[in-house]
Motif scaffolding. Structure first.
Motif, PDB file in Angstrom:
ATOM      1  N   ASN A  12     -36.027-104.661 -76.848  1.00 13.70           N
ATOM      2  CA  ASN A  12     -37.094-103.670 -76.994  1.00 13.70           C
ATOM      3  C   ASN A  12     -36.703-102.335 -76.366  1.00 13.70           C
ATOM      4  OD1 ASN A  12     -39.153-104.936 -78.505  1.00 13.70           O
ATOM      5  ND2 ASN A  12     -39.599-106.235 -76.747  1.00 13.70           N
ATOM      6  N   PHE A  13     -36.006-102.391 -75.248  1.00 16.01           N
ATOM      7  CA  PHE A  13     -35.552-101.170 -74.583  1.00 16.01           C
ATOM      8  C   PHE A  13     -34.563-100.416 -75.472  1.00 16.01           C
ATOM      9  CE2 PHE A  13     -32.755 -98.994 -71.433  1.00 16.01           C
ATOM     10  CZ  PHE A  13     -33.691 -98.079 -70.988  1.00 16.01           C
ATOM     11  N   VAL A  14     -33.643-101.139 -76.062  1.00 15.16           N
ATOM     12  CA  VAL A  14     -32.648-100.537 -76.958  1.00 15.16           C
ATOM     13  C   VAL A  14     -33.338 -99.901 -78.165  1.00 15.16           C
ATOM     14  CG1 VAL A  14     -30.778-101.109 -78.562  1.00 15.16           C
ATOM     15  CG2 VAL A  14     -30.746-101.999 -76.255  1.00 15.16           C
ATOM     16  N   LEU A  15     -34.280-100.607 -78.748  1.00 11.96           N
ATOM     17  CA  LEU A  15     -35.003-100.065 -79.901  1.00 11.96           C
ATOM     18  C   LEU A  15     -35.821 -98.835 -79.526  1.00 11.96           C
ATOM     19  CD1 LEU A  15     -36.073-103.380 -81.657  1.00 11.96           C
ATOM     20  CD2 LEU A  15     -34.313-101.764 -82.389  1.00 11.96           C
ATOM     21  N   LEU A  16     -36.343 -98.802 -78.326  1.00  7.74           N
ATOM     22  CA  LEU A  16     -37.077 -97.639 -77.852  1.00  7.74           C
ATOM     23  C   LEU A  16     -36.144 -96.436 -77.736  1.00  7.74           C
ATOM     24  CD1 LEU A  16     -39.698 -96.377 -76.666  1.00  7.74           C
ATOM     25  CD2 LEU A  16     -38.850 -97.086 -74.421  1.00  7.74           C
ATOM     26  N   THR A  20     -36.431 -92.907 -80.015  1.00 10.30           N
ATOM     27  CA  THR A  20     -36.644 -91.569 -79.469  1.00 10.30           C
ATOM     28  C   THR A  20     -35.640 -90.580 -80.040  1.00 10.30           C
ATOM     29  OG1 THR A  20     -35.203 -91.963 -77.567  1.00 10.30           O
ATOM     30  CG2 THR A  20     -37.559 -92.454 -77.295  1.00 10.30           C
ATOM     31  N   GLY A  21     -34.476 -91.049 -80.435  1.00  2.94           N
ATOM     32  CA  GLY A  21     -33.462 -90.160 -80.988  1.00  2.94           C
ATOM     33  C   GLY A  21     -32.639 -89.457 -79.928  1.00  2.94           C
ATOM     34  N   TRP A  27     -24.109 -96.263 -77.354  1.00  3.47           N
ATOM     35  CA  TRP A  27     -23.377 -95.349 -76.480  1.00  3.47           C
ATOM     36  C   TRP A  27     -23.925 -95.415 -75.060  1.00  3.47           C
ATOM     37  CZ3 TRP A  27     -18.973 -93.107 -77.545  1.00  3.47           C
ATOM     38  CH2 TRP A  27     -18.606 -92.934 -78.870  1.00  3.47           C
ATOM     39  N   PHE A  28     -25.212 -95.539 -74.937  1.00  4.80           N
ATOM     40  CA  PHE A  28     -25.838 -95.619 -73.625  1.00  4.80           C
ATOM     41  C   PHE A  28     -25.350 -96.848 -72.863  1.00  4.80           C
ATOM     42  CE2 PHE A  28     -29.462 -97.270 -71.111  1.00  4.80           C
ATOM     43  CZ  PHE A  28     -29.531 -96.254 -70.168  1.00  4.80           C
TER      44      PHE A  28
END
Length: 144
Positions: A12-16, A20-21, A27-28
């Protein structure tokens, strides 16, 4: 796997982050993984091109006789470019190989004609005629 609360939270964190763009989540997390694992630039492990060349381990081709210089631009003369293209293109097919390909196309079209509608049959018949014309040209080219 997905029933694990940690995985569910991270997904869910990754999808958030993606939504956001700001940046791509890969990459993060890649940056975080690089810091945690202590990765360094390739030059630290294998050296620069100059260091490898000085150490007798210059960049070479894995194909004998096809040496090249590493880089983003290769300046070739017209003759060198033609030779390179000639080296990579497949050889000319023999008359028998060409004849076999034409005959297989004709046979496939004849087989499809058996189950085709009348409108489709005319199309397959034109394919057969074209194949026979190609066969005649091939015979003339071969001198048969």
């Amino acid at each position: 796997f997905l029933s694990n609360p940690f995985v569910y939270f991270m997904l869910n964190f990754v999808l958030l982050i993606e939504a956001t763009g700001i940046c791509a989540a890969s990459w993060f997390f890649g940056t975080i993984h690089k810091k945690v694992a202590g990765f360094q630039l390739d030059e630290v492990y294998v050296g620069t091109a100059e260091e490898r060349a000085a150490g007798g381990k210059a960049d070479t081709s894995m194909h004998p006789g096809r040496e090249f210089s590493m880089g983003t631009t290769v300046n070739l003369t017209t003759a060198e470019l033609a030779a390179a293209v000639e080296n990579t293109s497949p050889g000319e097919k023999t008359f028998s190989e060409r004849r076999e390909a034409i005959l297989s196309k004709i046979a496939a079209a004849k087989e499809m004609t058996k189950t085709a509608s009348p409108n489709e049959q005319s199309k397959y018949e034109s394919i057969i005629k074209a194949g026979l014309a190609d066969l005649s040209k091939l015979n003339a080219e071969e001198g048969v």
